[in-house]
Write a protein that holds these residues in place. Structure first.
Motif, PDB file in Angstrom:
ATOM      1  N   GLN A 245     -60.910  -2.814  24.716  1.00  0.00           N
ATOM      2  CA  GLN A 245     -60.000  -2.418  23.646  1.00  0.00           C
ATOM      3  C   GLN A 245     -58.698  -1.861  24.214  1.00  0.00           C
ATOM      4  N   ILE A 246     -58.794  -1.049  25.258  1.00  0.00           N
ATOM      5  CA  ILE A 246     -57.604  -0.499  25.909  1.00  0.00           C
ATOM      6  C   ILE A 246     -56.743  -1.619  26.476  1.00  0.00           C
ATOM      7  N   TYR A 247     -57.388  -2.558  27.155  1.00  0.00           N
ATOM      8  CA  TYR A 247     -56.650  -3.688  27.753  1.00  0.00           C
ATOM      9  C   TYR A 247     -55.988  -4.545  26.683  1.00  0.00           C
ATOM     10  N   SER A 248     -56.710  -4.775  25.575  1.00  0.00           N
ATOM     11  CA  SER A 248     -56.162  -5.601  24.503  1.00  0.00           C
ATOM     12  C   SER A 248     -54.911  -4.970  23.891  1.00  0.00           C
ATOM     13  N   ILE A 249     -54.957  -3.666  23.625  1.00  0.00           N
ATOM     14  CA  ILE A 249     -53.789  -2.980  23.067  1.00  0.00           C
ATOM     15  C   ILE A 249     -52.624  -3.009  24.051  1.00  0.00           C
ATOM     16  N   HIS A 250     -52.912  -2.780  25.323  1.00  0.00           N
ATOM     17  CA  HIS A 250     -51.860  -2.799  26.350  1.00  0.00           C
ATOM     18  C   HIS A 250     -51.259  -4.197  26.481  1.00  0.00           C
ATOM     19  N   ARG A 251     -52.103  -5.222  26.415  1.00  0.00           N
ATOM     20  CA  ARG A 251     -51.621  -6.595  26.598  1.00  0.00           C
ATOM     21  C   ARG A 251     -50.783  -7.051  25.411  1.00  0.00           C
TER      22      ARG A 251
ATOM     23  N   VAL B  47     -57.368   8.128  27.470  1.00  0.00           N
ATOM     24  CA  VAL B  47     -56.587   6.940  27.857  1.00  0.00           C
ATOM     25  C   VAL B  47     -56.359   6.044  26.645  1.00  0.00           C
ATOM     26  N   LEU B  48     -57.415   5.826  25.854  1.00  0.00           N
ATOM     27  CA  LEU B  48     -57.305   4.985  24.664  1.00  0.00           C
ATOM     28  C   LEU B  48     -56.311   5.563  23.664  1.00  0.00           C
ATOM     29  N   LEU B  49     -56.351   6.867  23.445  1.00  0.00           N
ATOM     30  CA  LEU B  49     -55.421   7.503  22.523  1.00  0.00           C
ATOM     31  C   LEU B  49     -53.986   7.352  23.012  1.00  0.00           C
ATOM     32  N   LYS B  50     -53.773   7.551  24.306  1.00  0.00           N
ATOM     33  CA  LYS B  50     -52.419   7.417  24.872  1.00  0.00           C
ATOM     34  C   LYS B  50     -51.883   5.998  24.690  1.00  0.00           C
ATOM     35  N   VAL B  51     -52.706   5.005  25.002  1.00  0.00           N
ATOM     36  CA  VAL B  51     -52.273   3.612  24.877  1.00  0.00           C
ATOM     37  C   VAL B  51     -52.030   3.252  23.413  1.00  0.00           C
ATOM     38  N   ALA B  52     -52.929   3.697  22.519  1.00  0.00           N
ATOM     39  CA  ALA B  52     -52.783   3.387  21.099  1.00  0.00           C
ATOM     40  C   ALA B  52     -51.528   4.024  20.510  1.00  0.00           C
TER      41      ALA B  52
END
Length: 281
Positions: A27-33, A81-86
């Motif tokens: 999920q983190i990678y998908s949001i970043h990509r 990390v997920l919150l930061k990326v989101a």
């Protein structure tokens, strides 16, 4: 019997410990990509961060299995990390799909009336998110130092932390379920997350009810509820998919409705003498 003992004593604890990584890395990678967190509910990091922090402070009074404690620390790291990326890739409200990144955005359409004091966890600025987590951590440290010298009161306090934390964690799928229902789509929410949640639930249930180490009943009851919600979320993904098919069907239905209204309007305006000729075409 040897295989069951091996799974219970070694495989299940390892799976539980690494589950935050396997569940949320994609999920983190998908949001970043994609540079967009549209479709992903920000309430998921909120729920998991609060639940994991409370679980850590619950440990001194409950002394549950160490694997669950290690999982809580890893979960906090992953969710930060997920919150930061989101937040970094959150669409603006005016952009397409922007509202999907806002938790319970259906309330704006009066579908889910859920008012939040001070616009809690719906802030546009990033700073309040980190301030809230910091204040929560400091408050729990202060309460730990205040309560620990009083064994009777501390026992009640610790049990309350565990009940609250595990109950919060059990509601994890609810924000995403509501978001999917509102948009009639699971677009933006990775199927890998759902698959890992369900796989994790199965492994947890097996471990909770076969482990020889201390697993409080609060973990078991909340785990059962969460598993039911995760299975419902999996059903949503099966029904809605990424939402594209639903959009096509909806558009086709609207087109048919418009054509029928136009035809009906034409019939209404056709003189009585010409009605049979119109129907015969």
């Amino acid at each position: 019997m040897g295989l069951v003992s091996f799974i219970t004593g070694f495989v299940a604890p390892i799976f539980i410990i690494v589950s935050p990584i396997t569940s949320y890395a994609d999920q983190i990678y998908s949001i970043h990509r994609t540079k967009s967190s549209a479709g992903f509910s920000l309430d998921i990091p909120l729920i998991m961060l609060v639940a994991s922090i409370l679980k850590i402070f619950y440990y001194p009074g409950a002394r549950f299995d160490t694997a669950l404690l290690i999982q809580a620390f890893i979960m906090i790291t992953i969710q930060l990390v997920l919150l930061k990326v989101a937040l970094d890739h959150r669409p603006s409200p005016s952009s397409k799909g922007g509202d999907l990144a806002v938790p319970f955005s259906g309330a704006r359409d009066r579908e889910f009336e859920i008012p939040r004091p001070y616009n809690f966890w719906q802030w546009r600025s990033h700073k309040p998110f980190w301030q809230f987590l910091l204040y929560l951590f400091i408050s729990l440290i202060a309460l730990e130092l205040l309560m620990s010298p009083m064994p009777t009161l501390y026992s009640l306090y610790s049990a309350s932390l565990g009940a609250i934390g595990l109950s919060i964690e059990a509601t994890l799928p609810l924000p995403q379920i509501l978001s999917n229902y509102k948009s009639r789509s699971c677009k933006g929410f990775r199927v890998s997350v759902i698959a890992n949640w369900i796989a994790g639930d199965i492994m947890k249930m097996f471990w909770f009810f076969t482990a020889t180490s201390e697993i409080p009943w609060a973990f078991k009851l909340c785990g059962i509820f969460q598993m039911c919600c995760d299975l419902f979320l999996g059903g949503q993904y099966f029904v809605y998919g990424d939402g594209e098919a639903g959009k096509v069907v909806k558009g086709h239905t609207q087109g048919l409705g418009m054509e029928m209204r136009m035809n009906g309007h034409a019939r209404a305006r056709t003189p009585a003498g010409e009605k049979d000729a119109y129907l015969g075409d």
